[in-house]
Each structure stands twice: as structure tokens, then as C-alpha cells.
Write a protein that holds these residues in place. Structure first.
Motif, PDB file in Angstrom:
ATOM      1  N   LEU A 176      26.762 -62.159  -7.459  1.00  0.00           N
ATOM      2  CA  LEU A 176      26.928 -60.771  -7.047  1.00  0.00           C
ATOM      3  C   LEU A 176      25.582 -60.076  -6.887  1.00  0.00           C
ATOM      4  O   LEU A 176      25.417 -59.180  -6.050  1.00  0.00           O
ATOM      5  CB  LEU A 176      27.800 -60.013  -8.053  1.00  0.00           C
ATOM      6  CG  LEU A 176      29.292 -60.380  -8.068  1.00  0.00           C
ATOM      7  CD1 LEU A 176      30.006 -59.666  -9.209  1.00  0.00           C
ATOM      8  CD2 LEU A 176      29.943 -60.044  -6.734  1.00  0.00           C
ATOM      9  N   GLY A 177      24.605 -60.504  -7.680  1.00  0.00           N
ATOM     10  CA  GLY A 177      23.282 -59.887  -7.607  1.00  0.00           C
ATOM     11  C   GLY A 177      22.399 -60.436  -6.504  1.00  0.00           C
ATOM     12  O   GLY A 177      21.416 -59.803  -6.111  1.00  0.00           O
ATOM     13  N   SER A 178      22.759 -61.609  -5.969  1.00  0.00           N
ATOM     14  CA  SER A 178      21.889 -62.255  -4.990  1.00  0.00           C
ATOM     15  C   SER A 178      21.589 -61.397  -3.759  1.00  0.00           C
ATOM     16  O   SER A 178      20.432 -61.235  -3.378  1.00  0.00           O
ATOM     17  CB  SER A 178      22.510 -63.600  -4.575  1.00  0.00           C
ATOM     18  OG  SER A 178      21.725 -64.246  -3.607  1.00  0.00           O
ATOM     19  N   PRO A 179      22.605 -60.809  -3.089  1.00  0.00           N
ATOM     20  CA  PRO A 179      22.289 -60.003  -1.901  1.00  0.00           C
ATOM     21  C   PRO A 179      22.040 -58.529  -2.199  1.00  0.00           C
ATOM     22  O   PRO A 179      21.972 -57.717  -1.270  1.00  0.00           O
ATOM     23  CB  PRO A 179      23.559 -60.167  -1.055  1.00  0.00           C
ATOM     24  CG  PRO A 179      24.654 -60.265  -2.062  1.00  0.00           C
ATOM     25  CD  PRO A 179      24.057 -60.955  -3.270  1.00  0.00           C
ATOM     26  N   LEU A 180      21.898 -58.162  -3.486  1.00  0.00           N
ATOM     27  CA  LEU A 180      21.771 -56.749  -3.855  1.00  0.00           C
ATOM     28  C   LEU A 180      20.611 -56.040  -3.153  1.00  0.00           C
ATOM     29  O   LEU A 180      20.801 -54.916  -2.644  1.00  0.00           O
ATOM     30  CB  LEU A 180      21.640 -56.623  -5.370  1.00  0.00           C
ATOM     31  CG  LEU A 180      21.505 -55.193  -5.912  1.00  0.00           C
ATOM     32  CD1 LEU A 180      22.742 -54.369  -5.561  1.00  0.00           C
ATOM     33  CD2 LEU A 180      21.286 -55.204  -7.428  1.00  0.00           C
ATOM     34  N   PRO A 181      19.400 -56.610  -3.087  1.00  0.00           N
ATOM     35  CA  PRO A 181      18.322 -55.897  -2.380  1.00  0.00           C
ATOM     36  C   PRO A 181      18.658 -55.593  -0.926  1.00  0.00           C
ATOM     37  O   PRO A 181      18.322 -54.511  -0.418  1.00  0.00           O
ATOM     38  CB  PRO A 181      17.139 -56.862  -2.496  1.00  0.00           C
ATOM     39  CG  PRO A 181      17.415 -57.667  -3.716  1.00  0.00           C
ATOM     40  CD  PRO A 181      18.906 -57.843  -3.725  1.00  0.00           C
ATOM     41  N   ILE A 182      19.339 -56.529  -0.250  1.00  0.00           N
ATOM     42  CA  ILE A 182      19.697 -56.298   1.150  1.00  0.00           C
ATOM     43  C   ILE A 182      20.732 -55.180   1.254  1.00  0.00           C
ATOM     44  O   ILE A 182      20.661 -54.322   2.148  1.00  0.00           O
ATOM     45  CB  ILE A 182      20.230 -57.598   1.780  1.00  0.00           C
ATOM     46  CG1 ILE A 182      19.150 -58.680   1.722  1.00  0.00           C
ATOM     47  CG2 ILE A 182      20.671 -57.372   3.223  1.00  0.00           C
ATOM     48  CD1 ILE A 182      19.635 -60.060   2.127  1.00  0.00           C
ATOM     49  N   VAL A 183      21.712 -55.170   0.328  1.00  0.00           N
ATOM     50  CA  VAL A 183      22.716 -54.103   0.320  1.00  0.00           C
ATOM     51  C   VAL A 183      22.053 -52.752   0.113  1.00  0.00           C
ATOM     52  O   VAL A 183      22.378 -51.762   0.800  1.00  0.00           O
ATOM     53  CB  VAL A 183      23.762 -54.367  -0.783  1.00  0.00           C
ATOM     54  CG1 VAL A 183      24.700 -53.178  -0.930  1.00  0.00           C
ATOM     55  CG2 VAL A 183      24.566 -55.626  -0.459  1.00  0.00           C
ATOM     56  N   LEU A 184      21.122 -52.673  -0.813  1.00  0.00           N
ATOM     57  CA  LEU A 184      20.424 -51.411  -1.065  1.00  0.00           C
ATOM     58  C   LEU A 184      19.615 -50.963   0.142  1.00  0.00           C
ATOM     59  O   LEU A 184      19.527 -49.762   0.421  1.00  0.00           O
ATOM     60  CB  LEU A 184      19.514 -51.558  -2.292  1.00  0.00           C
ATOM     61  CG  LEU A 184      20.236 -51.800  -3.632  1.00  0.00           C
ATOM     62  CD1 LEU A 184      19.230 -51.978  -4.757  1.00  0.00           C
ATOM     63  CD2 LEU A 184      21.191 -50.660  -3.944  1.00  0.00           C
ATOM     64  N   LEU A 199      16.450 -47.907  -0.768  1.00  0.00           N
ATOM     65  CA  LEU A 199      15.090 -48.361  -1.032  1.00  0.00           C
ATOM     66  C   LEU A 199      14.075 -47.629  -0.158  1.00  0.00           C
ATOM     67  O   LEU A 199      14.405 -47.182   0.953  1.00  0.00           O
ATOM     68  CB  LEU A 199      14.990 -49.868  -0.782  1.00  0.00           C
ATOM     69  CG  LEU A 199      15.859 -50.766  -1.658  1.00  0.00           C
ATOM     70  CD1 LEU A 199      15.685 -52.227  -1.251  1.00  0.00           C
ATOM     71  CD2 LEU A 199      15.503 -50.589  -3.127  1.00  0.00           C
ATOM     72  N   PRO A 200      12.837 -47.522  -0.637  1.00  0.00           N
ATOM     73  CA  PRO A 200      11.784 -46.920   0.190  1.00  0.00           C
ATOM     74  C   PRO A 200      11.405 -47.816   1.363  1.00  0.00           C
ATOM     75  O   PRO A 200      11.897 -48.946   1.480  1.00  0.00           O
ATOM     76  CB  PRO A 200      10.615 -46.756  -0.795  1.00  0.00           C
ATOM     77  CG  PRO A 200      10.873 -47.772  -1.855  1.00  0.00           C
ATOM     78  CD  PRO A 200      12.362 -47.872  -1.975  1.00  0.00           C
ATOM     79  N   GLU A 201      10.544 -47.329   2.224  1.00  0.00           N
ATOM     80  CA  GLU A 201      10.146 -48.064   3.411  1.00  0.00           C
ATOM     81  C   GLU A 201       9.392 -49.349   3.041  1.00  0.00           C
ATOM     82  O   GLU A 201       8.773 -49.439   1.973  1.00  0.00           O
ATOM     83  CB  GLU A 201       9.251 -47.193   4.303  1.00  0.00           C
ATOM     84  CG  GLU A 201       9.965 -45.980   4.905  1.00  0.00           C
ATOM     85  CD  GLU A 201      11.066 -46.394   5.866  1.00  0.00           C
ATOM     86  OE1 GLU A 201      10.840 -47.361   6.632  1.00  0.00           O
ATOM     87  OE2 GLU A 201      12.136 -45.761   5.841  1.00  0.00           O
ATOM     88  N   ASN A 202       9.451 -50.329   3.952  1.00  0.00           N
ATOM     89  CA  ASN A 202       8.655 -51.545   3.780  1.00  0.00           C
ATOM     90  C   ASN A 202       7.171 -51.187   3.729  1.00  0.00           C
ATOM     91  O   ASN A 202       6.730 -50.213   4.353  1.00  0.00           O
ATOM     92  CB  ASN A 202       8.904 -52.524   4.925  1.00  0.00           C
ATOM     93  CG  ASN A 202      10.262 -53.178   4.843  1.00  0.00           C
ATOM     94  OD1 ASN A 202      10.967 -53.057   3.848  1.00  0.00           O
ATOM     95  ND2 ASN A 202      10.643 -53.884   5.898  1.00  0.00           N
ATOM     96  N   GLY A 203       6.415 -52.002   3.004  1.00  0.00           N
ATOM     97  CA  GLY A 203       4.994 -51.769   2.876  1.00  0.00           C
ATOM     98  C   GLY A 203       4.611 -51.056   1.602  1.00  0.00           C
ATOM     99  O   GLY A 203       3.438 -51.039   1.215  1.00  0.00           O
ATOM    100  N   THR A 204       5.600 -50.458   0.894  1.00  0.00           N
ATOM    101  CA  THR A 204       5.306 -49.800  -0.375  1.00  0.00           C
ATOM    102  C   THR A 204       5.264 -50.841  -1.489  1.00  0.00           C
ATOM    103  O   THR A 204       5.973 -51.857  -1.443  1.00  0.00           O
ATOM    104  CB  THR A 204       6.373 -48.746  -0.700  1.00  0.00           C
ATOM    105  OG1 THR A 204       7.647 -49.401  -0.787  1.00  0.00           O
ATOM    106  CG2 THR A 204       6.444 -47.686   0.387  1.00  0.00           C
TER     107      THR A 204
END
Length: 501
Positions: A341-349, A355-360
Motif C-alpha cells: 500500500l505504501g509503494s505508490p504513495l509518493p506518486i499518489v501524493l 508535494l512541492p515542486e520537483n527540484g526542492t
């Protein structure tokens, strides 16, 4: 199905006598056995993480053709797994049942792996398709002659419920560490070293993959030889092959079916099939996500892969503890649900714009740390599942009067090879559905394309993981059942048995 349901050779299940005396594996034996998985780890790492992106984005072959070549090779090669497993169960030699296969595979596996990463230049897409297909068949066939007999040593080296999880922890630690070391080498050293004025990102320079092939094939050869030599002294203590007999083709298939036809094995088999597809899908797209979705530079992706070293430590240390505390099945269910359940969590967020913009800096550390913990839990789950498979050996011996470690672990190898390629081909179709451009650098991929990629990937991977957990929930062999199986086998052989679990 528990061990108490079958009578051993007509003897009552309550007979309380002992199993064969077998010295426990030493630390050196565990290290040697575990280090052997580096060979499969390196091969699997290349096939799962680099092969699709190398041939599609660097060589220019259509991603669907690459996936089709890999999957076709897996289907063609699948017949080798039960053949080698059955053969190694019945081989009679002065080097035992397993080691002749292990020694013989070292050079062929290393040589074909080198050729895979050094394809001819100026070949047509059709010719390159057949090149990948042929080498994939050869590599996977040759690795079967090593991996199946080598893996089958686990239930032979010890029959202890807890020790098997400990032994397999070494196996999975080295497998993950060895494969991951090649990813770190690529992103931290080879890709930066092969960056040029015309190819600023060395990840798209074929020369980097050529050197990778040389290093990987050398490491595969070393792992096979060192593990074979390191476990050679245990041959005298391993179970003997069955007596010589005339084996007919019909009898072979009948024995294979008789050995594997149990509810618990079917549960593990179906769960592993679904898990292998999910793993293939996740692995094939892993570097697409780090490179395109999160916008990481090769060095940052290298640090993400460095985190897998921590994952291997987490999973390998946790599995024996979980086995002792709550047992293998319950541990696998709890750990697995958290991990998958935690595996795709960053993509869901990211899809929810949390989540903040890429590069941070936060994005980098969040992906690194969450991935390290999650992969560690997945490794723990894999160790518990493999140990559950090893415990089925004695249950099958009660019914068949045969030791069939090779067949059980051949089934595991069969799944990894024949089904995981479906994950790779699924990844090709996910990329096509997301309208992901071939041969594109990160600046050429639109935000809408990346969003489509995430929205297609998340439900696909979660469906596979949850279906796998549903299957594994039907496994029916615990500590008490395993100990009872050992007592009943010992009773049939006339020794004095282990005490109650």
C-alpha cells in the motif's frame, strides 16, 4: 493444508521420534550460500531496470518490441525450470545433486550476459528484436542451471523453521545488494563518466552499458564459483538422491504434479505469479519515474539506489525476527500490506498536488527515505515467502516419499522468469497508453504525459499487489505443522524426534 493431514508411510502421526542429525550451517556456509544470489541479482537488475530503457531509449528499438522479446523468451525458456528442478532432485554424482549444475553454468551465464549489453551497430529493428530474444532465452536457460539447484540448497542445509528464514535472509541480502551495486555503479560513476558534449546525460550513451556488461558478467562468474566452492563441503551432509530407477516421461509429469498439488503450494504459486508481474512492472518503470517523473539527475538517482543497501539490511534483519515473533504467514500478511500500500504513495501524493515542486530538497529526501523503508519491507516479505516455500518440502515428502527441493524452487524460478516478463511488457503498454515519447530526454516530456503515466500506473500496480495478498492468505502451514511434519518423517525413518514447537 497442514502436515497433520497425511500419514507418513502408514505410521501414526503421534509417533515421537527424531529427524536425521544434520549439522547446522556455519556462518561461512550462510555467507557462501547467500553470496551466490549475487549472480541472479545482477542478471535480474539488468533485465528489470536497464534492459527496456537501454534498447528503447538508447538503441532506439520500440519499447513494445523490447517487452515482446523479453516475454517471448521467458515463455520459450519456461520449460527449463521444471526439467532442471526434477533433474537435480534425481541426479547421482560424487558432487551430490546440485553442485554439478552450479559449476557448469558459470561461463555460459557470464558470456551471454556480456553479449546482451554489446549489441551490433546498424542492425535493423527486426534483427535487433531477434538478437534480444535469442540472448534472453540463452541467459535465462543458463541461469536456471545455476539458480534452481543453488536455491534448492536452502531446505537441505537446515530443516529448522527459524534457521531457514535466517539462511534465506543471507540469500536475499546478497541478491539485492549485488544487483543494486550495479545500479549504483551506473548512476554514480558510469553515467557521469560517459557524459559528453553531444550526449550530456550519460544514461543515454551506449558505451556506458557496454562497460556495464563487462563488469556485470565478471561479477556473475565470481558469484557462481565462490558460492559453489563455499558450499561444496556440505555435500556429504545433504540428503541423498533416490535409488536408481527407470524414469519414463509420463511418470515424470505424474511425479511433478503429485509433488506440487497441495493447497499451500498453489496459494504461494498464484501469489508469486501476481507478485512477479507487479515486480516486473514496477522495476521496468522505476528509472522512468526517477528520471522523468521526479526529474532526478543521474547522481540523485544513484543516491536513491544507494538507499537500497539500507533496504537490504532492513529486510534481512527483520525477517528472522518476524519469523520468531509471529510466524511466517502472519508476518508476510502484515508486512506485505504495509509495503504494497505504501509503494505508490509518493506518486499518489504528487497526483493530489500535496508535494512541492520537483527540484526542492524535500522531494529528493522524501523519495529516498520512503523508498528505502518500503523496499526493506518488500525484501522482508520476499524472505518470509521463500521460507514458507521451503517448509513445503517436508510436507511433500510425507506424501510422496521423495525429497523434491529442486521442483519447489524450480517453480519459484519459473514464476520469476516466465511471468515477470509480463510486467515488462505491461510497462511497455503503460508507456504507450500514457503517450510517452520514445528516445526523449526529460525536457521533452510534458506535464500532462507524466500525469497520465502516474494515473495509469497506480491502479495497475495496486490491483496486482492486493490480488497477490488475497492468494497468500490461503496458505496453510505454520510452525506447529512444520514441526509435526519433521516428527512424522523422523518416525518413518526410525530416529527420535524434535520436541513440540
Amino acid at each position: 493444508m497442514t502436515g497433520a493431514t497425511d500419514e507418513p508411510f502408514g505410521r501414526p502421526a503421534s509417533t515421537h521420534v527424531a529427524a536425521d542429525v544434520r549439522p547446522p550451517p556455519s556462518l561461512w556456509t550462510k555467507l557462501a550460500y547467500g553470496f551466490g544470489s549475487v549472480a541472479y541479482g545482477v542478471k535480474d537488475n539488468g533485465f528489470n531496470y536497464f534492459l527496456l530503457i537501454f534498447y528503447s531509449q538508447v538503441i532506439g528499438l520500440d519499447a513494445r518490441l523490447v517487452g515482446l522479446a523479453i516475454t517471448t523468451a521467458l515463455v520459450v525458456d519456461a520449460i527449463s525450470d521444471p526439467v532442471v528442478g526434477y533433474w537435480s532432485d534425481n541426479l547421482r554424482s560424487r558432487w551430490g545433486r546440485r553442485h554439478p549444475f552450479m559449476y557448469a553454468s558459470a561461463i555460459p551465464v557470464a558470456a551471454t550476459y556480456f553479449l546482451l549489453w554489446n549489441p551490433p551497430t546498424d542492425w535493423s529493428p527486426t534483427a535487433l528484436f531477434w538478437y534480444v530474444l535469442l540472448l534472453a532465452v540463452l541467459i535465462r536457460t543458463f541461469i536456471t542451471f545455476y539458480e534452481t539447484p543453488s536455491s534448492a540448497l536452502a531446505p537441505e542445509l537446515t530443516d529448522d523453521y527459524d534457521q531457514r528464514s535466517s539462511l534465506l535472509s543471507f540469500r536475499y541480502y546478497f541478491g539485492w545488494t549485488g544487483g543494486n551495486a550495479m545500479s549504483v555503479l551506473m548512476f554514480m560513476f558510469l553515467f557521469p563518466a560517459f557524459a559528453t558534449a553531444t550526449i550530456p546525460n550519460g544514461q543515454f550513451n551506449r558505451e556506458a552499458y557496454s562497460l556495464y556488461g563487462i563488469i556485470g558478467s565478471a561479477l556473475i562468474f565470481a558469484a557462481i564459483v565462490i558460492s559453489s566452492l563455499g558450499t561444496h563441503s556440505r555435500i556429504a551432509h545433504l540428503p541423498a538422491p533416490p535409488p536408481k530407477r527407470t524414469i519414463r516421461l509420463g511418470a515424470v509429469f505424474r511425479e511433478i504434479f503429485e509433488t506440487l498439488a497441495t493447497r499451500s503450494f498453489v496459494a504461494l504459486f498464484l501469489a508469486a505469479m501476481l507478485g512477479a508481474v507487479a515486480t516486473g512492472l514496477s522495476a521496468a518503470l522505476a528509472f522512468y519515474f526517477t528520471t522523468y517523473y521526479w526529474g532526478f539527475a543521474p547522481q540523485q538517482t544513484g543516491w536513491v539506489t544507494v538507499g537500497v543497501f539500507g533496504s537490504a539490511i532492513i529486510g534481512s534483519a527483520l525477517a528472522p525476527v518476524v519469523t520468531r515473533a509471529i510466524g511466517k504467514k502472519r508476518g508476510a500478511m502484515i508486512i506485505g500490506m504495509i509495503a504494497f500500500l505504501g509503494s505508490p504513495l509518493p506518486i499518489v501524493l504528487r497526483l493530489l498536488d500535496v508535494l512541492p515542486e520537483n527540484g526542492t530538497p524535500f522531494i529528493f529526501w522524501f523519495v529516498l527515505l520512503s523508498g528505502m523503508v518500503d523496499v526493506g519491507l518488500i525484501i522482508c516479505f520476499q524472505i518470509l515467502s521463500a521460507s514458507m516455500l521451503a517448509d513445503l518440502v517436508e510436507q511433500a515428502e510425507l506424501r510422496t516419499r521423495r525429497r523434491s527441493e529442486g521442483l519447489f524452487f524450480a517453480a519459484s524460478t519459473f514464476i520469476r522468469k516466465s511471468v515477470q516478463g509480463l510486467g515488462v511488457i505491461t510497462a511497455g503498454f503503460v508507456l504507450a497508453a500514457a503517450q510517452f515519447p520514445a528516445g526523449a530526454d526529460p525536457s521533452q516530456v510534458s506535464e500532462e504525459t507524466l500525469r497520465r503515466l502516474g494515473m495509469i500506473y497506480v491502479p495497475a500496480i495496486l490491483t496486482l499487489w492486493m490480488a497477490m495478498m488475497a492468494m497468500i492468505s490461503t496458505y496453510r502451514l505454520g510452525r506447529a505443522d512444520h514441526e509435526d511434519n519433521l516428527r512424522r518423517l523422523a518416525a518413518a525413518k526410525g530416529g527420535s524426534g524434535p520436541g513440540p514447537a
